[in-house]
Design a protein around this motif. Structure first.
Motif, PDB file in Angstrom:
ATOM      1  N   GLN A  25      -5.450  -2.932 -10.098  1.00 40.05           N
ATOM      2  CA  GLN A  25      -6.879  -2.841 -10.390  1.00 40.05           C
ATOM      3  C   GLN A  25      -7.312  -1.378 -10.503  1.00 40.05           C
ATOM      4  O   GLN A  25      -8.056  -1.012 -11.410  1.00 40.05           O
ATOM      5  CB  GLN A  25      -7.683  -3.547  -9.309  1.00 40.05           C
ATOM      6  N   ALA A  26      -6.846  -0.546  -9.592  1.00 43.07           N
ATOM      7  CA  ALA A  26      -7.200   0.878  -9.631  1.00 43.07           C
ATOM      8  C   ALA A  26      -6.680   1.532 -10.904  1.00 43.07           C
ATOM      9  O   ALA A  26      -7.375   2.344 -11.524  1.00 43.07           O
ATOM     10  CB  ALA A  26      -6.649   1.592  -8.398  1.00 43.07           C
ATOM     11  N   LEU A  27      -5.472   1.178 -11.306  1.00 44.49           N
ATOM     12  CA  LEU A  27      -4.909   1.735 -12.535  1.00 44.49           C
ATOM     13  C   LEU A  27      -5.688   1.271 -13.751  1.00 44.49           C
ATOM     14  O   LEU A  27      -5.952   2.044 -14.673  1.00 44.49           O
ATOM     15  CB  LEU A  27      -3.433   1.345 -12.673  1.00 44.49           C
TER      16      LEU A  27
ATOM     17  N   ASN B  90      -1.688  -5.533  -6.019  1.00 41.22           N
ATOM     18  CA  ASN B  90      -2.831  -6.028  -6.790  1.00 41.22           C
ATOM     19  C   ASN B  90      -3.952  -4.994  -6.804  1.00 41.22           C
ATOM     20  O   ASN B  90      -4.581  -4.772  -7.847  1.00 41.22           O
ATOM     21  CB  ASN B  90      -3.334  -7.351  -6.212  1.00 41.22           C
ATOM     22  N   GLU B  91      -4.200  -4.365  -5.664  1.00 44.20           N
ATOM     23  CA  GLU B  91      -5.216  -3.315  -5.594  1.00 44.20           C
ATOM     24  C   GLU B  91      -4.830  -2.128  -6.468  1.00 44.20           C
ATOM     25  O   GLU B  91      -5.679  -1.535  -7.146  1.00 44.20           O
ATOM     26  CB  GLU B  91      -5.421  -2.852  -4.158  1.00 44.20           C
TER      27      GLU B  91
ATOM     28  N   ASP C 112       5.700  -8.459   3.154  1.00 42.58           N
ATOM     29  CA  ASP C 112       5.573  -8.766   1.730  1.00 42.58           C
ATOM     30  C   ASP C 112       4.161  -9.159   1.326  1.00 42.58           C
ATOM     31  O   ASP C 112       3.715  -8.830   0.231  1.00 42.58           O
ATOM     32  CB  ASP C 112       6.550  -9.869   1.343  1.00 42.58           C
ATOM     33  N   ARG C 113       3.450  -9.850   2.204  1.00 40.66           N
ATOM     34  CA  ARG C 113       2.080 -10.273   1.885  1.00 40.66           C
ATOM     35  C   ARG C 113       1.179  -9.048   1.677  1.00 40.66           C
ATOM     36  O   ARG C 113       0.438  -8.973   0.716  1.00 40.66           O
ATOM     37  CB  ARG C 113       1.521 -11.159   2.984  1.00 40.66           C
ATOM     38  N   THR C 114       1.269  -8.101   2.585  1.00 34.23           N
ATOM     39  CA  THR C 114       0.456  -6.887   2.465  1.00 34.23           C
ATOM     40  C   THR C 114       0.886  -6.073   1.254  1.00 34.23           C
ATOM     41  O   THR C 114       0.042  -5.557   0.516  1.00 34.23           O
ATOM     42  CB  THR C 114       0.547  -6.040   3.748  1.00 34.23           C
ATOM     43  N   ALA C 115       2.186  -5.959   1.034  1.00 34.96           N
ATOM     44  CA  ALA C 115       2.679  -5.203  -0.117  1.00 34.96           C
ATOM     45  C   ALA C 115       2.155  -5.804  -1.418  1.00 34.96           C
ATOM     46  O   ALA C 115       1.725  -5.062  -2.312  1.00 34.96           O
ATOM     47  CB  ALA C 115       4.204  -5.171  -0.114  1.00 34.96           C
TER      48      ALA C 115
END
Length: 50
Positions: free
Chosen positions: A35-37, A31-32, A23-26
């Motif tokens: 930001q990309a969107l 969040n990344e 879950d932490r990585t997901a």
């Protein structure tokens, strides 16, 4: 890699992390993706992040 490729890869990575129970990585990847969107100006796909 183009923006669309990065977004597609992030979505795939989110699915992989979620399926693995990481879950932490997901969340970091979500969040990344957000930001990309935002940087691409494509807010229409936000709900597809999971």
């Amino acid at each position: 890699m183009g923006t669309r490729d990065i977004i597609a890869q992030l979505r795939q990575d989110i699915t992989t992390a979620s399926d693995a129970g990481d879950d932490r990585t997901a969340q970091r990847l979500r969040n990344e993706l957000a930001q990309a969107l935002e940087e691409s100006g494509d807010r229409s796909a936000d709900s597809d992040a999971e």
